[in-house]
Design an enzyme around this catalytic site. Sequence first.
Site, PDB file in Angstrom:
ATOM      1  N   HIS A 197      42.256 -97.686   9.962  1.00 39.93           N
ATOM      2  CA  HIS A 197      41.798 -98.177  11.328  1.00 39.93           C
ATOM      3  C   HIS A 197      42.132 -97.463  12.350  1.00 39.93           C
ATOM      4  O   HIS A 197      42.391 -98.059  13.536  1.00 39.93           O
ATOM      5  CB  HIS A 197      42.331 -99.781  11.323  1.00 39.93           C
ATOM      6  CG  HIS A 197      41.824-100.837  10.502  1.00 39.93           C
ATOM      7  ND1 HIS A 197      41.883-100.828   9.051  1.00 39.93           N
ATOM      8  CD2 HIS A 197      41.034-101.673  10.972  1.00 39.93           C
ATOM      9  CE1 HIS A 197      40.944-101.886   8.835  1.00 39.93           C
ATOM     10  NE2 HIS A 197      40.690-102.563   9.878  1.00 39.93           N
TER      11      HIS A 197
ATOM     12  N   GLU B  72      27.410-103.235   7.343  1.00 39.06           N
ATOM     13  CA  GLU B  72      27.208-102.237   8.363  1.00 39.06           C
ATOM     14  C   GLU B  72      26.062-101.484   8.230  1.00 39.06           C
ATOM     15  O   GLU B  72      25.198-101.285   9.225  1.00 39.06           O
ATOM     16  CB  GLU B  72      28.478-101.208   8.179  1.00 39.06           C
ATOM     17  CG  GLU B  72      29.720-101.683   9.094  1.00 39.06           C
ATOM     18  CD  GLU B  72      30.480-102.725   8.300  1.00 39.06           C
ATOM     19  OE1 GLU B  72      30.338-102.838   6.975  1.00 39.06           O
ATOM     20  OE2 GLU B  72      31.575-103.225   8.881  1.00 39.06           O
TER      21      GLU B  72
HETATM   22  C1  LIG Z   1      33.710-102.436   6.295  1.00 35.37           C
HETATM   23  C2  LIG Z   1      34.627-103.104   7.152  1.00 35.37           C
HETATM   24  N1  LIG Z   1      33.749-104.013   8.126  1.00 35.37           N
HETATM   25  C3  LIG Z   1      34.507-104.768   9.185  1.00 35.37           C
HETATM   26  C4  LIG Z   1      35.888-104.832   8.904  1.00 35.37           C
HETATM   27  C5  LIG Z   1      36.634-105.582   9.781  1.00 35.37           C
HETATM   28  N2  LIG Z   1      37.151-106.960   9.306  1.00 35.37           N
HETATM   29  C6  LIG Z   1      38.473-106.935   8.695  1.00 35.37           C
HETATM   30  S1  LIG Z   1      38.803-108.401   8.041  1.00 35.37           S
HETATM   31  C7  LIG Z   1      37.234-108.867   8.472  1.00 35.37           C
HETATM   32  C8  LIG Z   1      36.620-110.370   8.044  1.00 35.37           C
HETATM   33  C9  LIG Z   1      36.715-110.485   6.730  1.00 35.37           C
HETATM   34  O1  LIG Z   1      36.141-111.658   6.163  1.00 35.37           O
HETATM   35  P1  LIG Z   1      36.477-112.255   4.867  1.00 35.37           P
HETATM   36  O2  LIG Z   1      35.945-111.187   3.987  1.00 35.37           O
HETATM   37  O3  LIG Z   1      35.930-113.557   4.585  1.00 35.37           O
HETATM   38  O4  LIG Z   1      38.002-112.225   4.379  1.00 35.37           O
HETATM   39  P2  LIG Z   1      39.018-113.304   5.262  1.00 35.37           P
HETATM   40  O5  LIG Z   1      39.492-112.337   6.612  1.00 35.37           O
HETATM   41  O6  LIG Z   1      38.338-114.304   6.020  1.00 35.37           O
HETATM   42  O7  LIG Z   1      40.088-113.529   4.423  1.00 35.37           O
HETATM   43  C10 LIG Z   1      36.418-107.967   9.139  1.00 35.37           C
HETATM   44  C11 LIG Z   1      34.996-108.201   9.569  1.00 35.37           C
HETATM   45  C12 LIG Z   1      36.720-104.157   8.104  1.00 35.37           C
HETATM   46  N3  LIG Z   1      37.953-104.136   7.798  1.00 35.37           N
HETATM   47  N4  LIG Z   1      35.799-103.236   7.223  1.00 35.37           N
END
Ligand SMILES: Cc1ncc(C[n+]2csc(CCOP(=O)(O)OP(=O)(O)O)c2C)c(N)n1
Lengths: 325, 321
Positions: free
Chosen positions: A129, A60
């Site tokens: 959220h 971010e």
């Molecule tokens: C700081 C933040 N930015 C964005 C999000 C929205 N978000 C939730 S899960 C996710 C993807 C996460 O990817 P990864 O770390 O690879 O975990 P995965 O979901 O693949 O297990 C995002 C962008 C969030 N929860 N927190």
Amino acid sequence: MREITVREALRESLRYNLAHNDKVFLAGEDVSVVGGGMGVSKGLIDEFGEKRIVDTPISENAIVGLGIGAALTGLRPVVEIMYIDFVTCCADMILNQMAKIHFIFGGQVKVPMVLKTVSGTSGGNAAQHSNNFYPMFLNTPGLVVMAPSTPYDSKGMFNMAIEDDNPVIFIEHKRIYNIKGHVPEDHYTVPIGVADVKKEGQDITIVATQALVYDALSVAEDMEEEGISIEVIDPRTLNPLDKATIFESVKKTGRLIIADESCLNCGFASEVASSVAEEMFDYLDAPVVRIGSPDTSAPYSHPLELEYIPGKEEIREAIKKVKKI
Amino acid sequence: MKISNDDKIKMLWEMMRIRQFEERAGELYVAGIITGALHASNGQEAVPVGVIMNLKEDDYLQSSHRGHGHVLAKGGEFKPMMAELFGKITGYCKGRGGSMHFAYVEKNILGTNGIVGGGIPIAAGVGYSIVYKGTNQMVACFLGDGAANTGAFHEGINFAAVVNAPVLFVIENNQWAISVPRKWSDRLVDLSKRAAAYGILGETVDGNDVLAVYEAANKAVKEIRAGNGPVLLECKTYRWKGHHAGEPASLQYRDPKEVEAWLKKCPIKKLEKALLEEKIISEAEIEEMTKKIEQELDEAVEFAKKSPLPEAASLHDHLYV
Ligand SMILES: Cc1ncc(C[n+]2csc(CCOP(=O)(O)OP(=O)(O)O)c2C)c(N)n1
Ligand SMILES: [Mg+2]
């Protein structure tokens, strides 16, 4: 008259600006294929390609920094922070950089960028959220803060946000993306800092924002049957605030309710209430009533969430209170 | 490395528990009984199981938004987990948190997390607390490949390294962060290469091979317990389901062939096959295990259904102590 949803209205504005200004681009998590957290930019990748619709890492700080750097050097970026809850991860970029660079450089540069994000509680998304963190932006001079409710305003204000040379925080709301309303196909802008009287009335003024505009209008309609005439004002821009329109209404009604989803303590409603208390005291016939999210964290469990989200019930209670005196 | 037959059977059991829990939770979501953001870990079960089998009861867990598996492997129980998903007061967090905020402090499970990267700096803090108090514990901190690009990742791991915190940072690299593939997020092949930037050990392992994960984690845990500071372990795996249970199936951002190929690398099937071949377990015994877990899940769902919802009046409870 063509009717489209808030989501479609926002997309239409994005599409127009991408098509008509090659300095405009959109960057954010998942903004390409799935159209961002709320599907607003869905499909635009096919029209404008990867240079204009930029999927980003979960970074971010870097997303907002990218916007600031590009804005400083002549582009007009739109960046998306998926949920307003995550602005905390880039608070420095927003509050110390984006908001202040024009000032601390003595006006040498502009930061013409838009940060779009979404607030509001819904669907059991729980405490991280469901936030309505925008009062921190209102407490940071230098930012324009917009929070539209209708499809018409969404398109016109988004156009304005991109056109304006100031950094704009543009706050969408989770519960109203699918609401439909009249939206002209032609290009138009809604001016910054101009409130809209969504319904005229004589007895009580309700200043409402985002989803609560719809709740206020619905309750106001019911109240007509009881012979109570309510004026509903949507400030649309939270900063700079169109106090004149609110004050005019209070002069007429003498009774004021403010309904906004940020938490009550130091929330947007508090700001409106204190302005009216300071400048319109003589016109008030009843204490001002604030409606907002209660001063606690958003719960996951459904009945608790229902209790948490302010809405029609709170507005009806507030009407009883201001009426009594 | 010699892994006992009992341990191998336990690994299978633990992985099956996770898979079946995720499947049941997914069904309940589709049925509209569970709401909110439900991030299932089907296909990734070898990671939590292979790592956490190396932990002791009093070691700590920091988890991510995709955390059901971590919590289960660290001793989470079906009933209070299911009740939490139902938003009931008998849930671990009394219905306040839901899937993204499972926490079971009695078992030193210090929470799943709704903020990507949110648990990483906290793990450094828990590690510092262990160093500070001189207790012989450690922390396992799970994060996704996407989380490896947060500011919190850099600050948290660097600081953990500086204070020599006993933390095993586990990147569950499932190749995707929602719809964003690795190639749009970073330029590395192996995310464990990041370890060098912090002056700590890093290793990449096949995250669908529970025995390989177990061995790599075992080595890392020995380093950490020997006082050599944090280790970064990357486990390459794949998320079978949508990003969250509510993700429309029409969102085809992944190549179906890619998904297909990974489905063939099922971590549970892989271990089952090995155990059957070595005659450590029989088909009938696996069948029995499946049934036992299903029955336990039925009971958990029943428990969750019967449990009371929180009273509206309790909205302000637990905000301040
Ligand atoms: C700081 C933040 N930015 C964005 C999000 C929205 N978000 C939730 S899960 C996710 C993807 C996460 O990817 P990864 O770390 O690879 O975990 P995965 O979901 O693949 O297990 C995002 C962008 C969030 N929860 N927190
Ligand atoms: Mg991932």
